[in-house]
Write a protein that holds these residues in place. Sequence first.
Motif, short mmCIF file in Angstrom:
data_model
loop_
_atom_site.label_atom_id
_atom_site.label_comp_id
_atom_site.label_asym_id
_atom_site.label_seq_id
_atom_site.Cartn_x
_atom_site.Cartn_y
_atom_site.Cartn_z
N GLN A 56 -7.84 1.02 2.57
CA GLN A 56 -8.14 2.05 1.84
C GLN A 56 -9.30 2.72 2.53
O GLN A 56 -9.57 4.14 2.19
N ASN A 57 -9.88 2.45 3.55
CA ASN A 57 -10.78 2.88 4.22
C ASN A 57 -10.16 3.44 5.63
O ASN A 57 -11.02 3.74 6.48
N THR A 100 -3.26 1.01 11.97
CA THR A 100 -3.26 0.05 11.08
C THR A 100 -4.20 -1.11 11.66
O THR A 100 -5.22 -1.67 11.19
N LEU A 118 -5.75 -4.99 1.22
CA LEU A 118 -5.56 -3.79 0.61
C LEU A 118 -6.80 -2.96 0.35
O LEU A 118 -6.80 -1.88 0.62
N ALA A 119 -7.91 -3.47 0.38
CA ALA A 119 -9.07 -2.89 0.18
C ALA A 119 -9.30 -2.34 1.48
O ALA A 119 -10.11 -1.25 1.55
N ASN A 146 0.85 -1.24 0.05
CA ASN A 146 -0.14 -0.03 -0.17
C ASN A 146 0.82 1.06 0.01
O ASN A 146 0.41 2.32 -0.44
N SER A 147 2.13 1.14 0.66
CA SER A 147 2.99 2.46 0.44
C SER A 147 4.04 2.47 -0.50
O SER A 147 4.78 3.14 -0.73
#
Length: 323
Positions: free
Chosen positions: A213-214, A238, A209-210, A130-131
Amino acid sequence: MSVSHTVGTVGPGAQRTGRPPGEAPLRRHPVHLRILGKNPLGWLFSAPYLVFVLVIFAYPLGFAIYMSFFDYFFAAPGAQVDRPFVGLANYAQVFTDPKVIQSFGNVLVFLVINVPLTVVLSLLLATALNSVVHARTFLRVSYYVPYVTASVAVVGVWLFLFSGHGLVNRILGPLAPDPSWLVNSHLSMPTIALFVTWKQLGFYILLYLAALQNVPGELYESAATDGAGKVRSFFSVTVPGVRPATVLVLLLSTVIGANLFTEPYLLTGGGGPNGASSSPVLVMYQQGIEQGHPGYAAAIGIVLVVFVLIIAFLQNRFAGGND
């Protein structure tokens, strides 16, 4: 002194409703509205999935429960075959059969290794992906490729790696186990657990990953303002932020792992050595298809369903899925 009460006049044709005068009478909706709701079109759109659930899940489960109480036997359509009722005899045999007990112990070892590894590795890798700025798509696809690759093809690679004269043993040299990984009664199931973890990791990475995003970016900014580093932000922001996804990963990895069949069947030749890598589903296949005892196999399946439900309930309870 008398107190007079004003009572509404009720005519000969009036109904006594028990409500104050002037209040609108209660309207009873038609029967079809009470059953289908105000928008029956929703039932039409959900009907295909409802039929799918009934045909693929509900009916087989109900039929399996029925079979488990009989000395069932598959026969040609129209053939008259005696299938005597045996009550709980099949279930009694499940809890006394050493092979079945061993298979449940094996799958418990599998879950103890596979589930924590799946949760930890998929979350760490998803956070790292994600980063990533460059080659993000390439890396995501790379992790997902093993998941969509046919198990037979991937099993061939692992047999080459972990066979007695495979690449892993050549690298380890004198440290290589003897007997080798997949023919070792202590290492066969852990090796299968590592294989399944590696193969399915891409799917769980996508779930995380989904979920990432939230997680609001403001939380990371606030944590950085308070002096939190990357490690502290990971555990304070996280991990709590993706907790619903963690519960989902726990449940899915448990259900999929408990239904283990393809990997031990292909990697160890059907649960070897001496049943050390057998699973309940593999024993069901052997009893129901190969040996012709589908009633007994159905009883094993029902016990497995209860076993998975108990574990899933405990996971959901202690992982905080109800919050």
